[in-house]
Design a protein around this motif. Structure first.
Motif, PDB file in Angstrom:
ATOM      1  N   GLY A  64       0.744  -1.167  -0.041  1.00 51.34           N
ATOM      2  CA  GLY A  64       0.080  -0.063  -0.169  1.00 51.34           C
ATOM      3  C   GLY A  64       0.822   1.195   0.026  1.00 51.34           C
ATOM      4  O   GLY A  64       0.216   2.469   0.161  1.00 51.34           O
ATOM      5  N   ASP A  72      -3.845   5.450  -2.462  1.00 53.44           N
ATOM      6  CA  ASP A  72      -5.005   5.407  -2.341  1.00 53.44           C
ATOM      7  C   ASP A  72      -5.632   4.136  -3.050  1.00 53.44           C
ATOM      8  O   ASP A  72      -4.892   3.676  -4.173  1.00 53.44           O
ATOM      9  CB  ASP A  72      -5.950   6.450  -3.024  1.00 53.44           C
ATOM     10  CG  ASP A  72      -6.059   7.612  -2.259  1.00 53.44           C
ATOM     11  OD1 ASP A  72      -5.713   7.623  -1.152  1.00 53.44           O
ATOM     12  OD2 ASP A  72      -6.615   8.701  -2.485  1.00 53.44           O
ATOM     13  N   ASN A 284     -11.422  -6.072   5.869  1.00 48.99           N
ATOM     14  CA  ASN A 284     -11.166  -4.560   5.782  1.00 48.99           C
ATOM     15  C   ASN A 284     -11.410  -4.106   4.495  1.00 48.99           C
ATOM     16  O   ASN A 284     -12.385  -4.396   3.810  1.00 48.99           O
ATOM     17  CB  ASN A 284      -9.736  -4.293   6.227  1.00 48.99           C
ATOM     18  CG  ASN A 284      -8.649  -5.106   5.520  1.00 48.99           C
ATOM     19  OD1 ASN A 284      -8.850  -5.942   4.416  1.00 48.99           O
ATOM     20  ND2 ASN A 284      -7.479  -4.704   5.765  1.00 48.99           N
ATOM     21  N   ASP A 285     -10.693  -2.983   3.806  1.00 52.84           N
ATOM     22  CA  ASP A 285     -11.006  -2.449   2.727  1.00 52.84           C
ATOM     23  C   ASP A 285     -10.223  -2.871   1.374  1.00 52.84           C
ATOM     24  O   ASP A 285     -10.237  -2.155   0.388  1.00 52.84           O
ATOM     25  CB  ASP A 285     -11.044  -0.855   2.772  1.00 52.84           C
ATOM     26  CG  ASP A 285     -12.201  -0.582   3.672  1.00 52.84           C
ATOM     27  OD1 ASP A 285     -13.228  -1.222   3.747  1.00 52.84           O
ATOM     28  OD2 ASP A 285     -11.852   0.442   4.442  1.00 52.84           O
ATOM     29  N   THR A 286      -9.345  -3.981   1.624  1.00 54.97           N
ATOM     30  CA  THR A 286      -8.607  -4.295   0.685  1.00 54.97           C
ATOM     31  C   THR A 286      -8.431  -5.884   0.388  1.00 54.97           C
ATOM     32  O   THR A 286      -8.803  -6.444   1.359  1.00 54.97           O
ATOM     33  CB  THR A 286      -7.111  -3.697   0.928  1.00 54.97           C
ATOM     34  OG1 THR A 286      -6.185  -3.972  -0.217  1.00 54.97           O
ATOM     35  CG2 THR A 286      -6.621  -4.267   2.278  1.00 54.97           C
ATOM     36  N   LYS A 290      -2.394  -4.589   2.690  1.00 53.39           N
ATOM     37  CA  LYS A 290      -2.038  -3.082   2.843  1.00 53.39           C
ATOM     38  C   LYS A 290      -1.671  -2.857   4.003  1.00 53.39           C
ATOM     39  O   LYS A 290      -2.884  -2.793   5.059  1.00 53.39           O
ATOM     40  CB  LYS A 290      -3.148  -2.365   1.936  1.00 53.39           C
ATOM     41  CG  LYS A 290      -3.066  -0.860   1.899  1.00 53.39           C
ATOM     42  CD  LYS A 290      -4.225  -0.388   1.307  1.00 53.39           C
ATOM     43  CE  LYS A 290      -4.178   1.211   1.095  1.00 53.39           C
ATOM     44  NZ  LYS A 290      -5.172   1.832   0.453  1.00 53.39           N
ATOM     45  N   SER A 292      -1.582  -0.116   6.017  1.00 51.74           N
ATOM     46  CA  SER A 292      -2.143   0.972   6.708  1.00 51.74           C
ATOM     47  C   SER A 292      -3.695   0.522   6.947  1.00 51.74           C
ATOM     48  O   SER A 292      -4.392   1.398   7.653  1.00 51.74           O
ATOM     49  CB  SER A 292      -2.180   2.381   5.952  1.00 51.74           C
ATOM     50  OG  SER A 292      -2.765   2.136   4.537  1.00 51.74           O
ATOM     51  N   ASP A 293      -4.119  -0.358   6.267  1.00 52.83           N
ATOM     52  CA  ASP A 293      -5.835  -0.766   6.432  1.00 52.83           C
ATOM     53  C   ASP A 293      -6.028  -1.541   7.630  1.00 52.83           C
ATOM     54  O   ASP A 293      -6.046  -2.671   7.518  1.00 52.83           O
ATOM     55  CB  ASP A 293      -6.059  -1.206   5.051  1.00 52.83           C
ATOM     56  CG  ASP A 293      -7.845  -1.414   5.086  1.00 52.83           C
ATOM     57  OD1 ASP A 293      -8.171  -1.357   6.089  1.00 52.83           O
ATOM     58  OD2 ASP A 293      -8.209  -1.832   3.932  1.00 52.83           O
ATOM     59  N   GLN A 294      -6.701  -0.758   8.579  1.00 52.44           N
ATOM     60  CA  GLN A 294      -7.080  -1.380   9.721  1.00 52.44           C
ATOM     61  C   GLN A 294      -8.514  -1.086   9.900  1.00 52.44           C
ATOM     62  O   GLN A 294      -9.153  -1.301  11.071  1.00 52.44           O
ATOM     63  CB  GLN A 294      -6.216  -0.637  11.000  1.00 52.44           C
ATOM     64  CG  GLN A 294      -4.736  -1.027  10.750  1.00 52.44           C
ATOM     65  CD  GLN A 294      -4.404  -2.361  10.845  1.00 52.44           C
ATOM     66  OE1 GLN A 294      -4.947  -3.106  11.559  1.00 52.44           O
ATOM     67  NE2 GLN A 294      -3.218  -2.748  10.056  1.00 52.44           N
ATOM     68  N   ASN A 295      -9.189  -0.924   8.918  1.00 49.15           N
ATOM     69  CA  ASN A 295     -10.674  -0.878   9.076  1.00 49.15           C
ATOM     70  C   ASN A 295     -11.526  -1.755   9.009  1.00 49.15           C
ATOM     71  O   ASN A 295     -12.044  -2.303   7.884  1.00 49.15           O
ATOM     72  CB  ASN A 295     -11.046   0.148   7.808  1.00 49.15           C
ATOM     73  CG  ASN A 295     -12.638   0.671   8.191  1.00 49.15           C
ATOM     74  OD1 ASN A 295     -13.319   0.842   9.278  1.00 49.15           O
ATOM     75  ND2 ASN A 295     -13.344   0.912   6.928  1.00 49.15           N
TER      76      ASN A 295
END
Ligand code: H79
Length: 677
Positions: A64, A72, A284-286, A290, A292-295
């Motif tokens: 990422g 992005d 998450n969103d990927t 990635k 940084s993606d901790q959603n």
């Protein structure tokens, strides 16, 4: 947004229209097949309901970030999103060294989660093959320090643990081989080439390899259909004979509908009646790793999505994106284990079940299974009833038994008939906060009377609103109340549209033979005060328009930016205004509202847009996407209202359509005659 996505949507629509048994022509089967043969071929997949998706490749090295900056978008698209040159991207492979890869542990984890199959990316759009391909050196064996085939040990582990294996293979895109970037974007001379040659020399040989060298392959998961002609698609089809019984998804392209629909990142509202389908979903969103993606979605959300898919007759393919070391990220592991705790108790309510016989249930979802002499309804309770009474409305069958799936003794729960409903008495505490499953066994096949349909143009109004109420089928009376109470046999009968003049809760119910036959449809329609018009003298026709330049993935705060140009426009049409990428427009002015009442505004845009009346955002249609329409409502007084439409385009095609509808005004583009500045 790109042309291929539109083509993709088109293909998807055509595919849906083609549903039904496979026909003998080019749009249908690989080989003619009877319905019985098809059902046999699909049987394991329909029973499985739950699988693991694995997106793994060289993109897990940059994870990422490119040149120290976050990029992005989804992780596996980083090469494309950041336009990384081929030679530079290939260098990431030198750091792809998954020494901690433990395929046996991955398969055990999937099994522990309750998954029945695994789909792994044999090759994603970056062209990197996770197997030893003779067609290229751009694979794990030739290009990485690891130097070993990753698919073979996974296939063996699947065999040991009894899970089915499938391959995701990007057949039409390959940003690292000449000709593979015909549709996915093009930013490096090394990508120049002919797509047909790419398919002949790389894609087809690779698909032959993955279907020949790894034992049984149960699924081929094509991605993406864009750019695939019938001829290109047909180059792959003979290879499927290498794996008798293989299931393919609907993303081969070329007009081939495949076996399964593949809604990505959503559970479709009503499933795909008549078609097999599978929702693929990220935690998450990927898809690709990635960092940084901790959603992360909660385990509870994921369990509910699995239930939701099963309740609509579909499968749930849940993704993990392992690191370049070969580890499944810990948050994913935790969630898979938590889902496993749920499926161990409640799996019977998922595997081998059929879609819900109910259109909707207030408290949760339902799946079902035929049993001798009756049907097991699995009631997945999301919202545990406070009064301990679980009401299953409109169900005509006689009950046999009821119990909680989490109860090892399966002690019977009381079931009683109350009017149209079967009511199960539950213990006071929910066994599971994600979904507690109550088994309700009934005699025969479920006979359900749905609640009446209720429809109106708007959900709020300024003066009056007509609400249409209709029975779900023949042979019912529909009665209604306007005070929030449940309609009884003495309530008013529906004879035509019900006109509301005040804020009202409308409740409607079906009756047959003088008795309630369904549950209650209940909706509140709110009377609201219209926003008063503004006075403005000397308004000129048209709108003010400002052009901005910049690369955004969501709408920026245009008020803080300096426009490149300002001008005027007759209306919201952007055709001919700008045809390249990375720009935005803001239209400002007034809209003349012909009559006081409720208005719906729509923006259809590629990419994002937003419509404000005064300071109020009425339509929010933000983000990167293809032509997509959103709607918003507002009550307006007759006269002029400030209107502002913001729009941006990142890459590829662009489009903006601004429409409205209102009292006596069918849906249409807002015409220039109604716009002022
Ligand atoms: O493998 C996952 C995705 O990479 C793949 N399908 C799932 C399973 C996929 N390929 N193409 N697409 C999904 C659709 C295209 C999305 C795009 Fe975009 C929107 C391409 C360009 C704009 C997303 C956002 C990717 C880059 C920016």
């Amino acid at each position: 947004m790109r042309l291929q996505i539109r083509i993709g949507i088109l293909i998807a629509c055509v595919a849906v229209l083609h549903c039904g048994p496979r026909s003998g022509d080019g749009a249908g089967p690989v080989r003619p097949e009877s319905l019985k043969q098809r059902n046999e071929r699909m049987a394991w997949w329909r029973d499985a309901r739950f699988g693991l998706f694995i997106h793994w490749g060289v993109y897990s090295v940059p994870a990422g970030e490119y040149r120290g900056r976050p990029v992005d978008g989804i992780g596996e698209w980083i090469m494309n999103n950041a336009h990384i040159p081929c030679a530079e991207y290939r260098r990431y492979a030198k750091r792809f060294n998954p020494v901690r890869y433990d395929p046996d542990a991955w398969v055990r984890l999937a099994k522990e989660a309750g998954m029945k199959y695994i789909i792994i990316t044999s090759k994603h759009h970056d062209g990197f093959a996770l197997f030893d391909s003779k067609a290229t050196e751009w694979d794990v064996v030739d290009a990485t320090p690891y130097g070993k085939d990753l698919l073979k040990p996974l296939a063996e582990a699947c065999g040991r643990h009894g899970l089915r294996l499938g391959f995701y293979h990007s057949q039409a895109q390959d940003w690292n081989h000449p000709g593979g970037s015909a549709i996915g974007g093009h930013w490096d001379k090394a990508q120049d080439g002919d797509m047909d040659a790419y398919i002949r020399d790389i894609a087809v040989p690779q698909v032959r390899e993955i279907l020949s060298n790894y034992g049984p392959v149960s699924v081929i998961w094509w991605d993406t259909p864009e750019g695939m002609t019938k001829e290109r698609a047909e180059a792959f089809l003979p290879l499927l004979d290498l794996q008798p019984g293989i299931i393919q998804n609907n993303r081969l392209g070329g007009g081939y509908e495949g076996d399964t629909e593949t809604p990505e990142q959503y559970v479709p509202a009503t499933g795909f009646p008549g078609r097999d389908w599978e929702t693929c979903m990220t935690m998450n969103d990927t898809w690709g790793y990635k960092k940084s993606d901790q959603n992360w979605k909660s385990a509870r959300t994921l369990v509910r999505q699995l239930v939701e898919a099963a309740s609509k007759g579909g499968n749930y393919l849940l993704n993990v994106g392992p690191t370049s070391e070969g580890l499944i990220p810990e948050p994913s592991v935790e969630r898979l284990k938590a889902i496993g705790r749920w499926t161990r108790v409640n799996g019977e309510a998922i595997y081998g079940t059929q879609a819900s016989p109910f259109r909707s249930l207030e408290w949760g979802r339902c799946t079902q299974k035929s049993v001798p002499g009756g049907t097991r309804l699995y009631l997945h309770v999301f919202d545990w009833p406070a009064d301990g009474k679980l009401t299953v409305s409109g169900l005509r069958n006689r009950p046999k038994t009821a119990f909680l799936l989490s109860d090892p003794d399966r002690s019977a729960l009381p079931v009683e008939r109350i009017e149209d409903a079967l009511v199960v008495t539950l213990p006071s505490a929910a066994p599971d906060t994600a979904a507690s499953v109550v088994v309700l066994e009934i005699q025969g096949k479920p006979e359900v009377v749905e609640t009446p349909d209720m429809a109106s143009d708007f959900t709020s109004f300024t003066d009056s609103l007509d609400v249409t109420i209709a029975p779900p089928g023949r042979g019912f009376d529909v009665r209604y109340t306007l005070d929030g109470s449940a309609p009884s046999i003495s309530s008013a009968k529906v004879k035509g549209p019900v006109r509301l003049r005040e804020t009202t809760t409308v409740s409607a119910r079906c009756f047959r033979g003088g008795r309630p036959a369904s549950g209650v449809t209940r909706r509140t329609y709110e009377k609201i005060a219209p926003v008063p018009a503004v006075t403005r003298t000397g308004a000129a026709p048209g709108l003010a328009v400002s052009l901005y330049e910049g690369e955004w993935s969501v709408l920026p705060d245009f008020r803080k930016l300096r426009p490149l140009r300002r001008g005027t426009a007759a209306d919201f049409d952007i055709a001919g205004r700008r045809t390249d990428d990375k720009f935005g427009f803001v239209f400002e002015g007034f809209v003349r509202v012909p009559a006081t009442g409720l208005y719906a505004f729509f923006t259809e845009s590629d990419d994002g847009s937003r419509l404000l009346i005064g300071e109020k955002p009425v339509v929010v249609n933000d983000g990167l996407h293809g032509m997509e329409e959103r709607r918003g409502e507002i009550a307006l007084g007759a006269g002029l209202h400030p209107i502002r439409v913001e729009f941006f385009e990142k890459t590829g095609e662009e489009g903006l359509v601004v429409s409205w509808l209102g009292p006596g005004l069918p849906k249409q583009r807002i015409p220039g005659e109604a716009l002022f500045r």
